[in-house]
Write a protein that holds these residues in place. Structure first.
Motif, short mmCIF file in Angstrom:
data_model
loop_
_atom_site.label_atom_id
_atom_site.label_comp_id
_atom_site.label_asym_id
_atom_site.label_seq_id
_atom_site.Cartn_x
_atom_site.Cartn_y
_atom_site.Cartn_z
N THR A 149 -21.83 -41.79 -16.31
CA THR A 149 -22.06 -41.14 -17.60
C THR A 149 -22.25 -42.15 -18.73
O THR A 149 -23.08 -41.94 -19.63
CB THR A 149 -20.86 -40.22 -17.95
OG1 THR A 149 -19.66 -40.96 -17.72
CG2 THR A 149 -20.86 -38.98 -17.09
N LYS A 165 -25.45 -33.96 -14.24
CA LYS A 165 -24.51 -34.35 -13.19
C LYS A 165 -23.05 -34.30 -13.64
O LYS A 165 -22.15 -34.58 -12.84
CB LYS A 165 -24.83 -35.75 -12.69
CG LYS A 165 -26.11 -35.84 -11.86
CD LYS A 165 -26.28 -37.23 -11.29
CE LYS A 165 -27.35 -37.29 -10.22
NZ LYS A 165 -28.68 -36.92 -10.69
N GLU A 168 -34.36 -28.04 -21.09
CA GLU A 168 -33.41 -28.16 -19.96
C GLU A 168 -33.56 -26.95 -19.04
O GLU A 168 -33.58 -25.82 -19.50
CB GLU A 168 -31.98 -28.26 -20.51
CG GLU A 168 -30.87 -28.07 -19.50
CD GLU A 168 -30.91 -29.04 -18.32
OE1 GLU A 168 -30.98 -30.25 -18.56
OE2 GLU A 168 -30.88 -28.56 -17.16
N GLY A 178 -28.07 -38.71 -20.53
CA GLY A 178 -29.14 -39.56 -21.05
C GLY A 178 -30.05 -38.80 -22.00
O GLY A 178 -30.29 -39.21 -23.14
N CYS A 210 -29.79 -42.57 -15.89
CA CYS A 210 -29.27 -43.62 -15.01
C CYS A 210 -30.34 -44.38 -14.24
O CYS A 210 -30.01 -45.32 -13.52
CB CYS A 210 -28.24 -43.03 -14.06
SG CYS A 210 -26.66 -42.77 -14.90
N VAL A 251 -15.52 -34.18 -9.47
CA VAL A 251 -14.65 -35.24 -10.02
C VAL A 251 -15.47 -36.20 -10.89
O VAL A 251 -16.33 -36.91 -10.38
CB VAL A 251 -14.02 -36.07 -8.87
CG1 VAL A 251 -13.04 -37.10 -9.45
CG2 VAL A 251 -13.36 -35.19 -7.86
N ILE A 254 -14.60 -39.11 -13.71
CA ILE A 254 -13.57 -39.88 -14.41
C ILE A 254 -14.28 -40.81 -15.39
O ILE A 254 -15.12 -41.62 -14.98
CB ILE A 254 -12.73 -40.69 -13.40
CG1 ILE A 254 -12.12 -39.74 -12.36
CG2 ILE A 254 -11.64 -41.50 -14.12
CD1 ILE A 254 -11.61 -40.42 -11.11
C1 LIG Z 1 -20.02 -35.56 -7.72
C2 LIG Z 1 -20.23 -36.50 -8.87
C3 LIG Z 1 -19.19 -37.29 -9.33
C4 LIG Z 1 -19.40 -38.18 -10.40
N1 LIG Z 1 -18.34 -38.94 -10.85
C5 LIG Z 1 -18.51 -39.72 -11.96
C6 LIG Z 1 -17.41 -40.41 -12.53
O1 LIG Z 1 -16.30 -40.36 -12.03
N2 LIG Z 1 -17.62 -41.12 -13.68
C7 LIG Z 1 -18.85 -41.20 -14.27
O2 LIG Z 1 -19.00 -41.82 -15.33
N3 LIG Z 1 -19.92 -40.60 -13.70
C8 LIG Z 1 -19.77 -39.87 -12.57
N4 LIG Z 1 -20.84 -39.22 -12.01
C9 LIG Z 1 -22.19 -39.65 -12.37
C10 LIG Z 1 -22.68 -39.14 -13.68
O3 LIG Z 1 -22.34 -37.79 -13.84
C11 LIG Z 1 -24.21 -39.33 -13.73
O4 LIG Z 1 -24.55 -40.65 -13.38
C12 LIG Z 1 -24.78 -39.08 -15.10
O5 LIG Z 1 -24.22 -37.92 -15.67
C13 LIG Z 1 -26.29 -38.93 -14.96
O6 LIG Z 1 -26.85 -38.64 -16.20
P1 LIG Z 1 -28.42 -38.65 -16.38
O7 LIG Z 1 -28.67 -38.41 -17.82
O8 LIG Z 1 -29.00 -39.90 -15.80
O9 LIG Z 1 -29.05 -37.49 -15.51
P2 LIG Z 1 -28.65 -36.05 -14.98
O10 LIG Z 1 -27.22 -35.78 -15.16
O11 LIG Z 1 -29.20 -35.97 -13.60
O12 LIG Z 1 -29.44 -35.07 -15.94
C14 LIG Z 1 -30.77 -34.72 -15.76
C15 LIG Z 1 -31.02 -33.40 -16.44
O13 LIG Z 1 -32.41 -33.11 -16.37
C16 LIG Z 1 -32.58 -31.74 -16.05
N5 LIG Z 1 -33.89 -31.57 -15.40
C17 LIG Z 1 -34.32 -32.16 -14.27
N6 LIG Z 1 -35.58 -31.76 -13.98
C18 LIG Z 1 -35.94 -30.91 -14.96
C19 LIG Z 1 -37.13 -30.15 -15.21
N7 LIG Z 1 -38.20 -30.21 -14.40
N8 LIG Z 1 -37.17 -29.36 -16.32
C20 LIG Z 1 -36.10 -29.28 -17.18
N9 LIG Z 1 -34.96 -29.97 -16.97
C21 LIG Z 1 -34.87 -30.78 -15.87
C22 LIG Z 1 -31.43 -31.44 -15.11
O14 LIG Z 1 -31.16 -30.06 -15.00
C23 LIG Z 1 -30.30 -32.25 -15.77
O15 LIG Z 1 -29.60 -31.48 -16.73
C24 LIG Z 1 -20.66 -38.28 -10.99
C25 LIG Z 1 -21.71 -37.46 -10.54
C26 LIG Z 1 -21.51 -36.57 -9.50
C27 LIG Z 1 -22.66 -35.73 -9.03
#
Ligand SMILES: Cc1cc2nc3c(=O)[nH]c(=O)nc-3n(C[C@H](O)[C@H](O)[C@H](O)COP(=O)(O)OP(=O)(O)OC[C@H]3O[C@@H](n4cnc5c(N)ncnc54)[C@H](O)[C@@H]3O)c2cc1C
Length: 491
Positions: free
Chosen positions: A466, A43, A35, A16, A457, A58, A60
Motif C-alpha cells: 500500500t 487490493k 473505478e 495508487g 505498484c 490481512v 498490515i
Molecule cells: C491478500 C493481500 C494481502 C496484502 N497484505 C498487505 C500488507 O500486509 N501490507 C501492505 O502494505 N500491502 C498489502 N497488500 C498489497 C497492497 O494491498 C497492494 O500492493 C496495493 O493496495 C496495490 O495498490 P495499487 O494501487 O497498485 O492497485 P490495486 O489495489 O490493484 O487497484 C487497482 C484498482 O483499479 C481498478 N480497476 C482495474 N481495472 C479496471 C478497469 N478496467 N476499469 C475500472 N477500474 C479498474 C480495480 O478495481 C482496483 O480498484 C496485500 C494485498 C493482498 C491482495
C-alpha cells in the motif's frame, strides 16, 4: 458522443489511483476517476458482513511514523474520514524446532528490541554480538549504500552475514514472505533493506478503523470536494489512442475524453487489453508480457463465536518457513512441504467497532502462486498448509468457528486486476520486487504513447504494498502535473 471532457482520467481507485487523482484534483486539474468496483481501495478494500467490518484480507501497514496514508490524508485535508490506529501488543509466534509455538513477548517500546528478539528466538549468547552487528549494519546503512545493492538478491546479501538460523528465518519471513511476497533468493536487496530500516526505526503495524479501504475512499472524497468527478461501478473497456497519443476512455457508461490517461489497472492489463498490443512496438509488448508478478496470499476469514486471542496481528513461522524459488517450485509439484509463513490479523483487537459484542473475526494469509485459475484441489492444498500452522498456534480456535470465508487468487483478481497473461492476476502486491525489476529497472511511469501513464505498484514507487502504491500516486501526480503545465504552455 462524449459524456465529458477532462484534463486527466485515472483508471482505478486503488491506493495508487485514488491518491494520484486526489492530488491532481487538489492541484487544480479537472480529473475523472473511474473505478469498476462499488468501493475504492482495490487490493486493500474494506468489506462488512453480519456486523463485522474489515479489510478484505490481512493487510498490515508500515511504517508507523511518517506513513504515506497519513501524509496524503493530511495533504488532501480529509484526515477526519479515515482514522489510523497503532495497536498495542505483538502477536508473532515462533514454532521452535521442538514444535512448541512461542509468542513474542510484549515490549515497553513500539520499536523492535533486538535483545527481546534474541531471547524469544533462543539465540545462543555467543552468537548475539555478530547478530546485533548485523542489525546495526542493516538499520544504519546509508541510502547510497542501500541503492548500490539493487540487483543483488536479499538471500545473497543475508548469506554474507553469519546470523543464526531462527533470526534469518524471522527476517526472511517478515520481509520476503509478507512484505514483498517473493522468495528470498529473488527479492531485490535494496527494496528489502530500505523497508526493514523503515520498520526498525519507525515502527511496524498501523491499521485503519473500518478497514484500509476507508483511506482510499477518503482520497476519492477529496477528488469530489475539489470539483472533480468520481465514477464508481464503471468498468473501463478501452483506452482510446489515435496517432500515438491518448484521447480518452470507453466505459460501460459511455466515452470520456482527456489528453492524459493514468492507469491503475496494472501495466499488463493496460498494455495487453485496455490499449491493445497493436498500439505498441513488439519489443515493448514482449517486455510487458515477460514482467513477473509477486506471489499471492490466500486464506480464511474465521467468524468466531468468542474471542480466542488479544493479539492484533502477527506472523507464525519456523526455521523452515522462508521460501526459496526452488522450494516453492518443488512444493507446487507436491515434492516439498507447502508450509511457509502464516500471516494473521484480528481487526477487533485494534478497532472496537470491527465485530459484534463478544465475537471475533480472525483473518489469515499464506503463500500461493498468483494464478487466478488454480483448481480447487491445489487451492485447498495451499490453504491446508496455512491451517496446520494456525491450529498449531491457536489450538482453541477451530472449536470456536461459526462460519468461514475462503479468499483465493480468483477473489483478488476479481476485486482488482484482470488476468491477461496465463498464471498471472491474483498477485498480492503487483509487479514482483525481484532482481531485475527494481531500481533503474522498474518500468517507467510513462508508456510509449503520449499522455499515457501508469500508477500503483507496477511503476513509480518503492517499498511495501500500500505504501508503494501511494508513493507512486504522489510521484505520478507530480509528473502528470508537470506534463499538463507543459502542454498548456506550448498550446
Ligand atoms: C491478500 C493481500 C494481502 C496484502 N497484505 C498487505 C500488507 O500486509 N501490507 C501492505 O502494505 N500491502 C498489502 N497488500 C498489497 C497492497 O494491498 C497492494 O500492493 C496495493 O493496495 C496495490 O495498490 P495499487 O494501487 O497498485 O492497485 P490495486 O489495489 O490493484 O487497484 C487497482 C484498482 O483499479 C481498478 N480497476 C482495474 N481495472 C479496471 C478497469 N478496467 N476499469 C475500472 N477500474 C479498474 C480495480 O478495481 C482496483 O480498484 C496485500 C494485498 C493482498 C491482495
Amino acid at each position: 458522443m462524449t459524456e465529458g471532457r477532462y484534463d486527466a482520467i485515472v483508471i482505478g481507485a486503488g491506493f495508487g489511483g485514488s491518491s494520484c487523482a486526489g492530488l491532481l484534483a487538489k492541484r487544480g486539474l479537472r480529473v475523472l476517476l473511474v473505478e469498476k468496483n462499488a468501493v475504492a481501495g482495490g487490493k486493500a478494500l474494506s468489506l462488512s458482513k453480519n456486523g463485522f467490518t474489515y479489510t478484505a484480507w490481512v493487510v498490515i501497514g508500515a511504517p508507523v511514523e511518517g506513513n504515506l496514508y497519513q501524509v496524503v490524508l493530511d495533504e488532501l485535508e480529509v484526515a477526519d474520514l479515515a482514522k489510523l490506529v497503532v495497536p498495542k501488543g505483538r502477536g508473532s509466534i515462533y514454532e521452535t524446532p521442538a514444535g512448541k509455538f512461542v509468542r513474542m513477548p510484549d515490549a515497553p517500546s513500539d520499536h523492535l528490541d533486538p535483545k527481546l528478539v534474541f531471547d524469544w528466538l533462543e539465540i545462543d549468547e555467543v552468537r548475539r554480538a555478530p547478530a546485533l552487528q548485523f542489525f546495526a549494519d542493516m538499520t544504519l546503512m546509508p541510502p547510497e549504500k542501500v541503492k548500490e545493492l539493487s540487483g543483488t538478491s536479499f538471500d545473497e546479501w543475508l548469506g554474507r552475514a553469519d546470523i543464526p538460523r531462527p533470526l534469518r528465518a524471522f527476517v526472511a519471513s517478515l520481509c520476503c514472505d509478507g512484505m514483498f511476497m517473493v522468495p528470498v533468493d529473488c527479492l531485490d536487496a535494496a527494496e528489502a533493506i530500505a523497508s526493514l530500516q523503515a520498520i526498525f526505526l519507525r515502527g511496524g503495524g498501523v491499521f485503519c478503523e473500518g478497514g484500509f479501504g476507508r483511506v482510499a475512499e477518503a482520497y476519492c472524497e477529496s477528488v469530489r470536494r475539489n470539483g472533480s468527478d468520481v465514477l464508481m461501478s464503471t468498468r473501463v473497456k478501452q483506452v482510446l489512442v489515435e496517432d500515438g497519443r491518448v484521447g480518452g476512455i470507453e466505459t460501460d457508461k459511455g466515452v470520456f475524453e482527456a489528453p492524459i490517461v493514468i492507469s491503475n489497472a496494472g501495466i499488463q492489463p493496460t498494455v495487453l487489453k485496455l490499449v491493445g498490443p497493436a498500439h505498441f512496438d513488439k519489443g515493448y509488448v514482449n517486455y510487458v508480457r515477460d514482467l513477473v508478478p509477486s506471489y499471492s496470499l490466500i486464506g480464511y476469514r474465521y467468524f468466531l463465536r468468542k474471542p480466542v486471542t488479544d493479539a492484533p496481528f502477527g506472523v507464525i513461522f519456523s526455521d523452515e518457513s522462508p521460501w526459496s524459488l526452488d522450494r516453492f517450485n518443488r512444493a507446487r509439484e507436491g515434492k516439498a512441504s507447502r508450509r511457509g509463513v502464516l500471516y494473521y490479523e484480528v481487526p477487533s483487537n485494534y478497532d472496537s467497532g470491527a465485530a459484534p459484542e463478544g465475537k471475533q473475526m480472525f483473518m489469515t494469509g499464506s503463500f500461493c502462486p498468483p494464478d487466478p485459475d488454480l483448481d480447487k484441489a491445489e487451492l485447498e492444498a495451499w490453504a491446508r498448509a496455512g491451517e496446520e500452522a494456525l491450529f498449531g498456534a491457536f489450538p482453541d480456535l477451530e472449536a470456536c468457528i461459526e462460519a468461514k470465508d475462503f479468499y483465493t487468487t480468483r477473489s483478488v483478481s476479481n476485486a482488482t486486476r484482470d488476468s491477461v497473461v496465463p498464471g498471472v492476476g491474483g498477485e498480492t502486491i503487483g509487479l514482483g520486487q525481484i532482481v531485475g525489476q527494481c531500481g533503474d529497472r522498474k518500468p517507467s511511469i510513462r508508456a510509449p504513447i503520449r499522455g499515457l501513464f501508469y500508477v500503483g505498484c507496477d511503476a513509480g514507487g518503492t517499498g511495501v504494498g500500500t505504501q508503494q502504491a501511494i508513493e507512486s500516486g504522489m510521484n505520478v501526480a507530480d509528473a502528470v502535473a508537470r506534463y499538463h503545465q507543459l502542454r498548456k504552455s506550448i498550446r
